[in-house]
Design a protein around this motif. Structure first.
Motif, PDB file in Angstrom:
ATOM      1  N   ALA B 154       0.844  -1.208   0.000  1.00 36.01           N
ATOM      2  CA  ALA B 154       0.000   0.000   0.000  1.00 36.01           C
ATOM      3  C   ALA B 154       0.877   1.254   0.000  1.00 36.01           C
ATOM      4  O   ALA B 154       2.077   1.202   0.277  1.00 36.01           O
ATOM      5  CB  ALA B 154      -0.915  -0.001   1.223  1.00 36.01           C
ATOM      6  N   ASP B 155       0.238   2.354  -0.317  1.00 42.96           N
ATOM      7  CA  ASP B 155       0.885   3.650  -0.291  1.00 42.96           C
ATOM      8  C   ASP B 155       1.534   3.910   1.081  1.00 42.96           C
ATOM      9  O   ASP B 155       0.922   3.659   2.121  1.00 42.96           O
ATOM     10  CB  ASP B 155      -0.211   4.706  -0.517  1.00 42.96           C
ATOM     11  CG  ASP B 155       0.319   5.838  -1.350  1.00 42.96           C
ATOM     12  OD1 ASP B 155       0.625   5.603  -2.532  1.00 42.96           O
ATOM     13  OD2 ASP B 155       0.449   6.942  -0.777  1.00 42.96           O
ATOM     14  N   ILE B 171       0.178  -5.993   8.974  1.00 42.58           N
ATOM     15  CA  ILE B 171       0.759  -5.712   7.660  1.00 42.58           C
ATOM     16  C   ILE B 171       0.879  -7.031   6.898  1.00 42.58           C
ATOM     17  O   ILE B 171       1.602  -7.937   7.301  1.00 42.58           O
ATOM     18  CB  ILE B 171       2.134  -5.012   7.772  1.00 42.58           C
ATOM     19  CG1 ILE B 171       2.035  -3.824   8.747  1.00 42.58           C
ATOM     20  CG2 ILE B 171       2.610  -4.539   6.399  1.00 42.58           C
ATOM     21  CD1 ILE B 171       3.376  -3.113   8.989  1.00 42.58           C
ATOM     22  N   MET B 172       0.138  -7.119   5.798  1.00 41.65           N
ATOM     23  CA  MET B 172       0.062  -8.349   5.008  1.00 41.65           C
ATOM     24  C   MET B 172       1.115  -8.302   3.894  1.00 41.65           C
ATOM     25  O   MET B 172       1.584  -7.237   3.515  1.00 41.65           O
ATOM     26  CB  MET B 172      -1.312  -8.458   4.347  1.00 41.65           C
ATOM     27  CG  MET B 172      -2.511  -8.240   5.268  1.00 41.65           C
ATOM     28  SD  MET B 172      -2.966  -9.689   6.239  1.00 41.65           S
ATOM     29  CE  MET B 172      -3.687 -10.743   4.982  1.00 41.65           C
ATOM     30  N   LYS B 173       1.402  -9.472   3.335  1.00 40.85           N
ATOM     31  CA  LYS B 173       2.271  -9.602   2.144  1.00 40.85           C
ATOM     32  C   LYS B 173       3.612  -8.899   2.352  1.00 40.85           C
ATOM     33  O   LYS B 173       4.104  -8.200   1.449  1.00 40.85           O
ATOM     34  CB  LYS B 173       1.581  -8.996   0.909  1.00 40.85           C
ATOM     35  CG  LYS B 173       0.153  -9.479   0.668  1.00 40.85           C
ATOM     36  CD  LYS B 173      -0.484  -8.727  -0.535  1.00 40.85           C
ATOM     37  CE  LYS B 173      -1.994  -8.857  -0.565  1.00 40.85           C
ATOM     38  NZ  LYS B 173      -2.665  -8.070  -1.602  1.00 40.85           N
ATOM     39  N   VAL B 174       4.220  -9.045   3.522  1.00 42.17           N
ATOM     40  CA  VAL B 174       5.447  -8.299   3.812  1.00 42.17           C
ATOM     41  C   VAL B 174       6.674  -8.801   3.061  1.00 42.17           C
ATOM     42  O   VAL B 174       7.672  -8.092   2.984  1.00 42.17           O
ATOM     43  CB  VAL B 174       5.765  -8.268   5.328  1.00 42.17           C
ATOM     44  CG1 VAL B 174       4.800  -7.346   6.067  1.00 42.17           C
ATOM     45  CG2 VAL B 174       5.749  -9.653   5.938  1.00 42.17           C
ATOM     46  N   SER B 175       6.597 -10.023   2.509  1.00 41.52           N
ATOM     47  CA  SER B 175       7.803 -10.590   1.896  1.00 41.52           C
ATOM     48  C   SER B 175       8.361  -9.725   0.762  1.00 41.52           C
ATOM     49  O   SER B 175       9.574  -9.631   0.595  1.00 41.52           O
ATOM     50  CB  SER B 175       7.528 -12.005   1.375  1.00 41.52           C
ATOM     51  OG  SER B 175       6.620 -11.966   0.303  1.00 41.52           O
ATOM     52  N   VAL B 176       7.479  -9.065   0.033  1.00 42.58           N
ATOM     53  CA  VAL B 176       7.952  -8.296  -1.132  1.00 42.58           C
ATOM     54  C   VAL B 176       8.438  -6.885  -0.783  1.00 42.58           C
ATOM     55  O   VAL B 176       9.035  -6.210  -1.614  1.00 42.58           O
ATOM     56  CB  VAL B 176       6.840  -8.175  -2.212  1.00 42.58           C
ATOM     57  CG1 VAL B 176       6.684  -9.497  -2.939  1.00 42.58           C
ATOM     58  CG2 VAL B 176       5.514  -7.715  -1.618  1.00 42.58           C
TER      59      VAL B 176
END
Lengths: 234, 234
Positions: B154-155, B171-176
Motif C-alpha cells: 500500500a501507499d 501488515i500483510m504480504k510483507v515478503s515483497v
C-alpha cells in the motif's frame, strides 16, 4: 497434562465453529460460559450446544456489563481462580466466547490471569464482520486496499481518520452510539455506502443496505455492526 | 438447484476449517482449486484434503501471479466460464481459497463474474492474522482499541497513518516489501513491538518476536504477516 481452552464460537450459527473448536469441546470436562445477565441465556453456549458431550458439566458464570472496572475485575478474578483450581486438579476446561477470542473479548481478561499458571490454548473464531461480508458476498478488501476496525465508542478523531484513509471501515458496537455514527457517516457522504447488520448469521438476522432512511433514535440489537464500503457498489 | 460454493480454508491447518466448509465439501461434485504455478501444488487443496469425498473430481486451474491485468483477467474469465457451465448442467461446484474469501482473495474475481448468473454461497474462513494472534495468545484489540489491516504494497502514507492512529496494525504480504516496512517501523520506534509470522498454523511455522535484529535483505516466505502491537508487551 490438563489444559484450559479458549474457544471462539464464531458469530452465531453453530456450523461456523471451526473443526478444532468442535474437537476441543469433545475433550473437556468442564465448560465455563459467560452470561451477560444474571440467569440470562448464554449465546456462546447455545452456538456450541450441538457439539457438547452428554456428560459435560456446564458452569455458567455472570460477567457484569457495567462501567465500574473494579466490579468487572472481581468477576474475572473469581472465575479465573475457579478455572485455575479445576485445571490444577487435572480437569480439561473450556471457555466459549463469541466471534474471535482475540477481538474485543472478555476472554482476554481471563487469559491474562491464567496464562502464566497453567497450559492454555486459544482457538480462533469467525468474526461477526467476516461473516457479514461473506453473507453480503461483497469483499472487504482486494489488491492494495486496506481496512480498519473501530468500536463506535472510540474517539471521534480516530473514526474520522479511519473513514478518511481506509478503503473499508468496520464499526463495531454501533447500538450505543447510533446518532454519533450516523452524523459522522453523513458528514463524509457515506450513508449510501454503509451496511448495517444485526444478529449476523443468527435466526433473527437483519440487513440494512444504505442508511439514509435509518432512524438513529430507534433501539437496535446489541449485536449490530456496520461495514462502510467506500470503494464498492452496495 | 445446483450451486457454487466459495469456501475459505483458513490459514493452513486443516482443523481450522469451519464445520460449514466441511459440509459444503461433502455436497459438491467438482472442486476447483487455484494453482499459483503451472503444475504447482495448491495449498488450499492440501488443507481440505482430509475432508474430500472419494468420488470428488478435482479441477486444478492455474491463476498466473503476474502484473499484467489482461493475463489475469483471461484466466478468471476462463475458469468462471467453466464453473458456470458445470453449475448450469446441474453440478454443485466448490472453489477453495486460503484464509477468508472476502479478504485479498482471487475468489472475488470469480464471484463477480458468477454471482448474477448462478446461485452462489460464500463460506467465511479464519484469516492468517486471526490465527497468528490466537497462536501468540496476544489480543488484537480490547475495549476501545482499534486495528487496521494494510498490505505492505500500500501507499506509504496509508501505512504511516495506520501506524500513527491504530492500537494494532496488521501488515500483510510483507515478503515483497521488507526493507520499506522495516524502515517505517524503525522510524516510529516500533521494531520491538512487532511480530513476524511466516506460514502461520502450518508445519513450517516460524515466529519472530521483535524485529530489531531482522535482516531485511533476506528472503522470507510469501505467507508472512506482521502484527504491530502498539499497546502490548510482546
Amino acid at each position: 497434562m490438563a489444559k484450559f481452552y479458549g474457544i471462539g464460537t464464531g458469530p452465531g450459527d453453530s456450523d461456523l465453529l471451526t473443526i478444532r473448536g468442535k474437537k476441543a469441546l469433545e475433550t473437556i470436562d468442564y465448560l465455563y460460559t459467560p452470561e451477560p445477565k444474571k440467569k440470562g441465556k448464554s449465546l456462546a453456549l447455545s452456538i456450541v450446544s450441538p457439539y457438547l458431550p452428554d456428560n459435560l458439566e456446564i458452569k455458567q458464570r455472570h460477567f457484569p456489563m457495567v462501567n465500574d472496572l473494579s466490579v468487572k475485575e472481581e468477576a474475572w478474578d473469581l472465575v479465573a481462580s475457579e478455572i485455575l483450581e479445576d485445571v490444577k486438579s487435572g480437569k480439561n476446561v473450556g471457555f466459549v466466547t463469541l466471534g474471535d477470542p482475540m477481538v474485543y473479548s472478555t476472554y482476554s481478561y481471563l487469559l491474562e490471569r491464567l496464562s502464566n499458571a497453567i497450559e492454555t490454548e486459544t482457538i480462533p473464531g469467525i468474526s461477526s464482520f467476516s461473516s457479514m461480508s461473506n453473507i453480503l458476498q461483497i469483499p472487504l478488501v482486494m489488491d492494495e486496499e486496506t481496512y480498519s476496525v473501530v468500536p463506535a465508542t472510540a474517539d471521534e478523531s480516530v473514526i474520522k481518520t479511519a473513514l478518511e484513509t481506509f478503503s473499508t471501515v468496520i464499526i463495531m458496537k454501533v447500538s450505543v452510539e447510533l446518532p454519533k455514527i450516523k452524523r459522522l457517516l453523513e458528514s463524509y457522504d457515506l450513508l449510501d455506502s454503509t451496511v448495517l447488520i444485526s444478529n449476523a448469521s443468527m435466526e433473527n438476522e437483519s440487513i440494512i443496505m444504505g442508511l439514509t432512511d435509518l432512524d438513529e433514535t430507534k433501539r437496535i440489537s446489541y449485536f449490530s455492526t456496520m461495514i462502510v464500503y467506500k470503494t464498492r457498489e452496495i
